[in-house]
Scaffold this motif. Structure first.
Motif, PDB file in Angstrom:
ATOM      1  N   LEU A 113      76.199 -34.079 -13.905  1.00  0.00           N
ATOM      2  CA  LEU A 113      74.851 -34.188 -14.476  1.00  0.00           C
ATOM      3  C   LEU A 113      73.847 -34.569 -13.400  1.00  0.00           C
ATOM      4  O   LEU A 113      74.178 -35.305 -12.461  1.00  0.00           O
ATOM      5  CB  LEU A 113      74.812 -35.253 -15.574  1.00  0.00           C
ATOM      6  N   ASN A 114      72.621 -34.092 -13.552  1.00  0.00           N
ATOM      7  CA  ASN A 114      71.519 -34.500 -12.698  1.00  0.00           C
ATOM      8  C   ASN A 114      70.484 -35.213 -13.579  1.00  0.00           C
ATOM      9  O   ASN A 114      69.740 -34.573 -14.328  1.00  0.00           O
ATOM     10  CB  ASN A 114      70.884 -33.292 -12.002  1.00  0.00           C
ATOM     11  N   LEU A 115      70.476 -36.548 -13.499  1.00  0.00           N
ATOM     12  CA  LEU A 115      69.571 -37.327 -14.338  1.00  0.00           C
ATOM     13  C   LEU A 115      68.130 -37.249 -13.851  1.00  0.00           C
ATOM     14  O   LEU A 115      67.203 -37.514 -14.628  1.00  0.00           O
ATOM     15  CB  LEU A 115      70.033 -38.780 -14.388  1.00  0.00           C
ATOM     16  N   VAL A 116      67.918 -36.894 -12.582  1.00  0.00           N
ATOM     17  CA  VAL A 116      66.564 -36.661 -12.091  1.00  0.00           C
ATOM     18  C   VAL A 116      65.957 -35.473 -12.833  1.00  0.00           C
ATOM     19  O   VAL A 116      64.819 -35.525 -13.313  1.00  0.00           O
ATOM     20  CB  VAL A 116      66.578 -36.408 -10.567  1.00  0.00           C
ATOM     21  N   THR A 117      66.730 -34.400 -12.942  1.00  0.00           N
ATOM     22  CA  THR A 117      66.273 -33.218 -13.669  1.00  0.00           C
ATOM     23  C   THR A 117      66.063 -33.534 -15.141  1.00  0.00           C
ATOM     24  O   THR A 117      65.061 -33.112 -15.746  1.00  0.00           O
ATOM     25  CB  THR A 117      67.288 -32.073 -13.509  1.00  0.00           C
ATOM     26  N   ALA A 118      67.005 -34.265 -15.748  1.00  0.00           N
ATOM     27  CA  ALA A 118      66.874 -34.635 -17.162  1.00  0.00           C
ATOM     28  C   ALA A 118      65.598 -35.428 -17.400  1.00  0.00           C
ATOM     29  O   ALA A 118      64.880 -35.196 -18.387  1.00  0.00           O
ATOM     30  CB  ALA A 118      68.090 -35.444 -17.594  1.00  0.00           C
ATOM     31  N   ASN A 119      65.277 -36.348 -16.505  1.00  0.00           N
ATOM     32  CA  ASN A 119      64.064 -37.152 -16.643  1.00  0.00           C
ATOM     33  C   ASN A 119      62.818 -36.279 -16.515  1.00  0.00           C
ATOM     34  O   ASN A 119      61.849 -36.433 -17.271  1.00  0.00           O
ATOM     35  CB  ASN A 119      64.054 -38.249 -15.577  1.00  0.00           C
ATOM     36  N   ASN A 120      62.848 -35.332 -15.563  1.00  0.00           N
ATOM     37  CA  ASN A 120      61.706 -34.432 -15.398  1.00  0.00           C
ATOM     38  C   ASN A 120      61.498 -33.540 -16.615  1.00  0.00           C
ATOM     39  O   ASN A 120      60.369 -33.133 -16.908  1.00  0.00           O
ATOM     40  CB  ASN A 120      61.899 -33.561 -14.153  1.00  0.00           C
ATOM     41  N   LEU A 121      62.603 -33.239 -17.318  1.00  0.00           N
ATOM     42  CA  LEU A 121      62.513 -32.421 -18.532  1.00  0.00           C
ATOM     43  C   LEU A 121      62.202 -33.252 -19.763  1.00  0.00           C
ATOM     44  O   LEU A 121      62.044 -32.702 -20.865  1.00  0.00           O
ATOM     45  CB  LEU A 121      63.829 -31.658 -18.751  1.00  0.00           C
ATOM     46  N   GLY A 122      62.120 -34.585 -19.601  1.00  0.00           N
ATOM     47  CA  GLY A 122      61.849 -35.475 -20.731  1.00  0.00           C
ATOM     48  C   GLY A 122      63.005 -35.567 -21.705  1.00  0.00           C
ATOM     49  O   GLY A 122      62.803 -35.753 -22.907  1.00  0.00           O
ATOM     50  N   MET A 123      64.232 -35.460 -21.188  1.00  0.00           N
ATOM     51  CA  MET A 123      65.420 -35.444 -22.042  1.00  0.00           C
ATOM     52  C   MET A 123      66.121 -36.791 -22.036  1.00  0.00           C
ATOM     53  O   MET A 123      66.139 -37.500 -21.028  1.00  0.00           O
ATOM     54  CB  MET A 123      66.409 -34.371 -21.568  1.00  0.00           C
ATOM     55  N   ASP A 124      66.711 -37.123 -23.176  1.00  0.00           N
ATOM     56  CA  ASP A 124      67.607 -38.266 -23.282  1.00  0.00           C
ATOM     57  C   ASP A 124      69.038 -37.731 -23.325  1.00  0.00           C
ATOM     58  O   ASP A 124      69.409 -37.022 -24.270  1.00  0.00           O
ATOM     59  CB  ASP A 124      67.318 -39.085 -24.539  1.00  0.00           C
ATOM     60  N   ILE A 125      69.828 -38.052 -22.330  1.00  0.00           N
ATOM     61  CA  ILE A 125      71.210 -37.592 -22.282  1.00  0.00           C
ATOM     62  C   ILE A 125      72.059 -38.429 -23.225  1.00  0.00           C
ATOM     63  O   ILE A 125      72.009 -39.665 -23.169  1.00  0.00           O
ATOM     64  CB  ILE A 125      71.772 -37.687 -20.851  1.00  0.00           C
ATOM     65  N   PRO A 126      72.819 -37.816 -24.121  1.00  0.00           N
ATOM     66  CA  PRO A 126      73.683 -38.584 -25.022  1.00  0.00           C
ATOM     67  C   PRO A 126      74.624 -39.508 -24.254  1.00  0.00           C
ATOM     68  O   PRO A 126      75.154 -39.134 -23.202  1.00  0.00           O
ATOM     69  CB  PRO A 126      74.462 -37.496 -25.771  1.00  0.00           C
ATOM     70  N   LEU A 127      74.817 -40.717 -24.794  1.00  0.00           N
ATOM     71  CA  LEU A 127      75.651 -41.712 -24.125  1.00  0.00           C
ATOM     72  C   LEU A 127      77.070 -41.193 -23.914  1.00  0.00           C
ATOM     73  O   LEU A 127      77.680 -41.421 -22.852  1.00  0.00           O
ATOM     74  CB  LEU A 127      75.688 -43.005 -24.947  1.00  0.00           C
ATOM     75  N   LEU A 128      77.612 -40.477 -24.900  1.00  0.00           N
ATOM     76  CA  LEU A 128      78.972 -39.963 -24.785  1.00  0.00           C
ATOM     77  C   LEU A 128      79.093 -39.005 -23.609  1.00  0.00           C
ATOM     78  O   LEU A 128      80.098 -39.007 -22.887  1.00  0.00           O
ATOM     79  CB  LEU A 128      79.385 -39.260 -26.083  1.00  0.00           C
ATOM     80  N   LEU A 129      78.053 -38.184 -23.371  1.00  0.00           N
ATOM     81  CA  LEU A 129      78.079 -37.254 -22.249  1.00  0.00           C
ATOM     82  C   LEU A 129      78.016 -38.000 -20.921  1.00  0.00           C
ATOM     83  O   LEU A 129      78.708 -37.645 -19.959  1.00  0.00           O
ATOM     84  CB  LEU A 129      76.916 -36.265 -22.358  1.00  0.00           C
ATOM     85  N   LEU A 130      77.209 -39.050 -20.876  1.00  0.00           N
ATOM     86  CA  LEU A 130      77.127 -39.860 -19.657  1.00  0.00           C
ATOM     87  C   LEU A 130      78.479 -40.487 -19.337  1.00  0.00           C
ATOM     88  O   LEU A 130      78.924 -40.485 -18.190  1.00  0.00           O
ATOM     89  CB  LEU A 130      76.073 -40.958 -19.826  1.00  0.00           C
ATOM     90  N   ILE A 131      79.139 -41.026 -20.358  1.00  0.00           N
ATOM     91  CA  ILE A 131      80.432 -41.672 -20.163  1.00  0.00           C
ATOM     92  C   ILE A 131      81.480 -40.659 -19.721  1.00  0.00           C
ATOM     93  O   ILE A 131      82.359 -40.962 -18.902  1.00  0.00           O
ATOM     94  CB  ILE A 131      80.877 -42.383 -21.461  1.00  0.00           C
ATOM     95  N   SER A 132      81.380 -39.436 -20.236  1.00  0.00           N
ATOM     96  CA  SER A 132      82.382 -38.408 -19.951  1.00  0.00           C
ATOM     97  C   SER A 132      82.181 -37.724 -18.603  1.00  0.00           C
ATOM     98  O   SER A 132      83.086 -37.033 -18.114  1.00  0.00           O
ATOM     99  CB  SER A 132      82.360 -37.337 -21.055  1.00  0.00           C
ATOM    100  N   SER A 133      81.013 -37.896 -17.994  1.00  0.00           N
ATOM    101  CA  SER A 133      80.695 -37.186 -16.764  1.00  0.00           C
ATOM    102  C   SER A 133      81.496 -37.724 -15.582  1.00  0.00           C
ATOM    103  O   SER A 133      81.724 -38.925 -15.455  1.00  0.00           O
ATOM    104  CB  SER A 133      79.198 -37.282 -16.461  1.00  0.00           C
TER     105      SER A 133
END
Length: 366
Positions: free
Chosen positions: A328-348
């Motif tokens: 995952l690229n959280l910089v890109t997610a932040n620029n897109l205004g997205m909240d990444i699901p916690l389960l996806l963060l844990i699984s990454s």
């Protein structure tokens, strides 16, 4: 001459001859002991790709490293004259001609066939004897290299095949970060469809209810120019997600796809990369690495060494389990205004973030 003297003379002559023979034998043995033993001739490995691609070079090097770890690399030669790469824009006949030459060359002991086009050409000209290591084929089933029902292929061909791998990739992308209209590009040929995993994308789109927006007009070389046109056309058709497949225009060692990444990001498009961190660190939102290159190199090196008779009959071979890694690229997610699901963060398995170590690679060109 008396009988006793004659017998004595005969015995002395026999003793002298025996002594001379023993001396000669000892001399010959000593000479053979000091002479270096001749090594058996090296096995010859040919390398055949339709054209250069970053993953081909990486896996080839991993195979060589694994052969060295096995202690057999000194018995294998990789002649530069047998490193064949006609080019991605070459006609099909050029691939077939190259494959025919390799199959008819008695000096070739094994062929590393890199990718779909090279493997298909080798099978079309197959002599049924020369071992083929088929490496980095995007979709062996749709390419007709592996039987979908049995998983079998040509007897002299070795391939690492995972059933339904790309189906699972698209299903995971849609499950993790849902989208409505997924853009995909390809050259309209059997190989082009395979490189972009179009058949699996269509199947998952039908089952999960999203629309697959296709751009089939790339040129055969999958150039930056036609890929840029494809991205522009897909944006005009209202995509909200884009699949980064195994296209030459996304090969950072041969081209610079960063402008396409920037355009997609500026339009708020969720980008999913099949090759994982190599694209995610440069700005793609999410990736799924389906290959672990070190064990994959060992997988092919072991089977290559066994085919060449360089391993003991009972040697245990590398299994190379399928272990996909989520990036995952959280910089890109932040620029897109997205909240990444916690389960996806844990699984990454790998995360690029401005606050984390390694985040400086997030958009750094190679």
């Amino acid at each position: 001459m008396s009988r006793s003297f004659s017998a004595l003379f005969h015995a002395a002559a026999l003793f002298f001859c025996a002594a001379m023979l023993c001396t000669a034998a000892r001399t010959a043995h000593a000479a053979s002991a000091t002479e270096p033993r001749s090594e058996p001739p090296k096995k010859t490995a040919a390398y055949f790709e339709a054209g250069p691609y970053w993953e081909f070079s990486l896996i080839r090097q991993q195979v060589i490293t694994a052969l060295k770890e096995r202690g057999v690399l000194q018995h294998v030669a990789f002649p530069e004259a047998l490193h064949i790469s006609p080019g991605w824009d070459a006609p099909e006949s050029a691939y077939r001609d190259a494959a025919r030459r390799l199959m008819n060359d008695p000096s070739v002991d094994v062929i590393l066939g890199m990718g779909t086009a090279a493997t298909k050409a080798l099978l079309a000209e197959n002599n049924g004897r020369t071992p083929i290591m088929s490496i980095d084929v995007a979709d062996p089933v749709s390419a007709g290299i592996v039987d979908a029902r049995t998983g079998k292929t040509a007897p002299n061909l070795t391939i690492h095949y995972v059933k339904d791998k790309w189906y699972k990739v698209f299903a995971l992308f849609h499950e993790a970060l849902p989208f409505k209209r997924l853009g995909i590009m390809y050259h309209d040929s059997p190989e082009g469809l395979s490189y972009s995993n179009v058949h699996e994308a269509r199947e998952v789109a039908r089952e999960r209810g999203f629309t697959l927006v296709e751009y089939p007009h790339l040129d055969k070389a999958e150039s930056i120019a036609t890929c840029t046109q494809g991205v522009d056309q897909l944006l005009r058709q209202g995509i909200d997600a884009f699949y980064i497949s195994a296209l030459n225009c996304f090969d950072w060692t041969q081209a610079n796809p960063q402008p396409m990444f920037d355009v997609l990001a500026s339009r708020g498009i969720r980008t999913f990369a099949r090759d994982g961190s190599v694209h995610v660190r440069r700005g793609a939102l999410m990736g799924l690495s389906t290959l672990d290159y070190v064990p994959l190199g060992r997988f092919y090196a072991d089977r290559m060494a066994r085919q060449l008779g360089l391993l003991p009959p009972g040697a245990e071979l590398e299994r190379e389990a399928y272990t996909p890694k989520i990036t995952l690229n959280l910089v890109t997610a932040n620029n897109l205004g997205m909240d990444i699901p916690l389960l996806l963060l844990i699984s990454s398995d790998e995360i690029f973030d401005a606050t984390l170590a390694g985040s400086h690679n997030a958009t750094m060109p190679r």
